[in-house]
Design an enzyme around this catalytic site. Structure first.
Site, PDB file in Angstrom:
ATOM      1  N   SER A 125      -7.847   2.214  10.444  1.00  0.00           N
ATOM      2  CA  SER A 125      -8.607   2.324   9.099  1.00  0.00           C
ATOM      3  C   SER A 125     -10.071   1.567   9.279  1.00  0.00           C
ATOM      4  CB  SER A 125      -8.035   2.036   7.892  1.00  0.00           C
ATOM      5  OG  SER A 125      -8.859   2.213   6.801  1.00  0.00           O
ATOM      6  N   TYR A 150      -2.315  -3.750   2.303  1.00  0.00           N
ATOM      7  CA  TYR A 150      -2.304  -2.556   3.041  1.00  0.00           C
ATOM      8  C   TYR A 150      -3.435  -2.770   4.227  1.00  0.00           C
ATOM      9  CZ  TYR A 150      -4.087   1.654   4.363  1.00  0.00           C
ATOM     10  OH  TYR A 150      -4.459   2.887   5.122  1.00  0.00           O
ATOM     11  N   LYS A 154      -3.158  -3.003   8.752  1.00  0.00           N
ATOM     12  CA  LYS A 154      -3.614  -2.169   9.687  1.00  0.00           C
ATOM     13  C   LYS A 154      -4.404  -3.276  10.710  1.00  0.00           C
ATOM     14  CE  LYS A 154      -3.001   1.775   8.301  1.00  0.00           C
ATOM     15  NZ  LYS A 154      -2.018   2.620   8.756  1.00  0.00           N
TER      16      LYS A 154
END
Ligand code: NAD
Ligand code: UFG
Length: 338
Positions: A125, A150, A154
């Site tokens: 992302s 979150y 990544k």
């Protein structure tokens, strides 16, 4: 060629399975359906004429993941979409996010190594860039400390992949750093499933246009952007799906330059929240009731991609005009209400 797609009944996964099947790949999906429904399989079948293979499987279960590979060990490549993705929820449930997103990745990698599956495409992302000092962001823009658990999964996943690829010389990995995926398949047979009150702009906007929500909040109009609202690089989900197909081909054909590569996947163009609202109204003829409210905590001001590397190396470019993407999102919203 057979591709194993984790999280393949999800939003981006289902669109990618469609593009893979259209290009003649055989697909086997593994998904525990924690954030998707098996009906996506029927949508994929209706679009492509082919029902993909599917197993309901929790990839945090190392034994079950290994069994899956033992049964389908002849797969040529893996696309790993499966992850929990709600930024706000991750702040309140960090352990669940680290556990789900990191264990599933490591279980997939361990099984790939054991069964000699050498090619992996991973969903990363643009969140890894945070608020970059210089725009647009290139792949050499430094990553920034993550704002949420979150986002950190990544960052950590990319680090795991880099370290893994460094010692596993046979292994080839491409991480795709998505910007803001939006829209739905033009057939309205697959799209993003709403779960409760949406956090993301487009589902909130389409639900407001549909009268499900009274008004859309525009989070801030005092940013240092042309109209004061925040700017993002919104990438059509079908364009994004196609990026996975070219990444898989690059790996299968041995055209990758290193065994760990990463690419920005966006349009190269930043649009503000107010521009998105206007484009939606133009595309659909439906007015959106909105009000400017204070900034949302944790939001960055502006980000968009430099996609030169993906354009040149992958031979991929986003092509769907924003109005078409927003019209597809609207049609999907109407489909959900039927
Ligand atoms: P999604 O929730 O629609 O799809 C993810 C799928 O993974 C779901 O079907 C879910 O059921 C499955 N899954 C989750 N944990 C699992 C587990 N332990 N075992 C098996 N299946 C599991 O999300 P999406 O928007 O399609 O995102 C796909 C990937 O792209 C994710 O890794 C996400 O973090 C990443 N990503 C998404 C966005 C975005 O805005 N949608 C942006 C950047 C990156
Ligand atoms: N926004 C509003 N009103 C809303 C919802 C959003 O004004 O009701 C604004 C936000 O403030 C932001 C823009 O619309 O400026 C986009 O917000 P989203 O929540 O749709 O997307 P984000 O850029 O915040 O984050 C998304 C995903 C993350 C991912 C990131 C980069 O949610 O998971 O893109 O890929 F990490």
């Amino acid at each position: 060629m057979k591709i194993f797609v984790t999280g393949g009944t999800g939003y981006i996964g289902s669109h990618t399975v469609v593009e893979l099947q259209r290009e003649g790949f055989e697909v086997v999906i593994a998904d525990n359906l924690c954030n998707s429904r098996a009906e996506a399989l029927e949508g994929i079948r209706q679009i492509t004429g082919v029902m993909p293979g599917f197993e309901r499987l929790d990839l945090t279960d190392a034994g079950a993941t290994r069994d899956f590979f033992a049964r389908h060990g002849e797969v040529d490549a893996v696309i790993h979409f499966a992850a929990l993705k709600a930024v706000g929820e991750s702040v309140h449930k960090p352990l669940e996010y680290y556990s789900n997103n990191l264990n599933s990745l490591m279980n997939v990698l361990a099984s790939m190594r054991e069964f000699g599956v050498r090619h992996l495409v991973f969903s990363s992302s643009c969140t890894v860039y945070g608020q970059a000092e210089r725009l647009p962001v290139t792949e050499s823009t430094p990553r920034r400390e993550a704002e949420s658990p979150y986002g950190n999964t990544k960052m950590m996943s990319e680090d795991i992949l880099r370290d893994f690829a460094r010692v596993e010389g046979e292994m080839n990995v491409i991480a795709l750093r998505y910007f803001n995926p939006i829209g739905a398949h033009p057939s309205s047979l697959i799209g993003e499933l709403p779960t409760g009150v949406p956090n993301n702009l487009i589902p909130y906007l389409t639900q407001t246009a549909a009268g499900i929500r009274p008004e859309l909040s525009v989070f801030g109009d005092d940013y240092d952007t042309p109209d004061g609202s925040a700017v993002r690089d919104y990438i059509d989900v079908v364009d994004l799906a196609k990026a996975h197909v070219v990444a898989i081909r690059r790996l299968l054909e041995g055209r990758n330059r290193q065994n760990f590569e990463f690419f920005n996947i966006g349009t190269g163009r930043g649009l503000s929240v107010l521009e998105i609202i206007r484009a939606f109204e133009r595309a659909t003829g439906v007015k959106v009731n909105f009000r400017v409210t204070p900034r949302r905590a944790g939001d960055i001001e502006k980000v968009w991609a430099d996609t030169t590397l993906a354009n040149h190396e992958l031979g991929w470019k986003a092509v769907v005009p924003i109005e078409e993407t927003l019209l597809n999102a609207w049609n999907w919203q109407k489909h959900l209400m039927q």
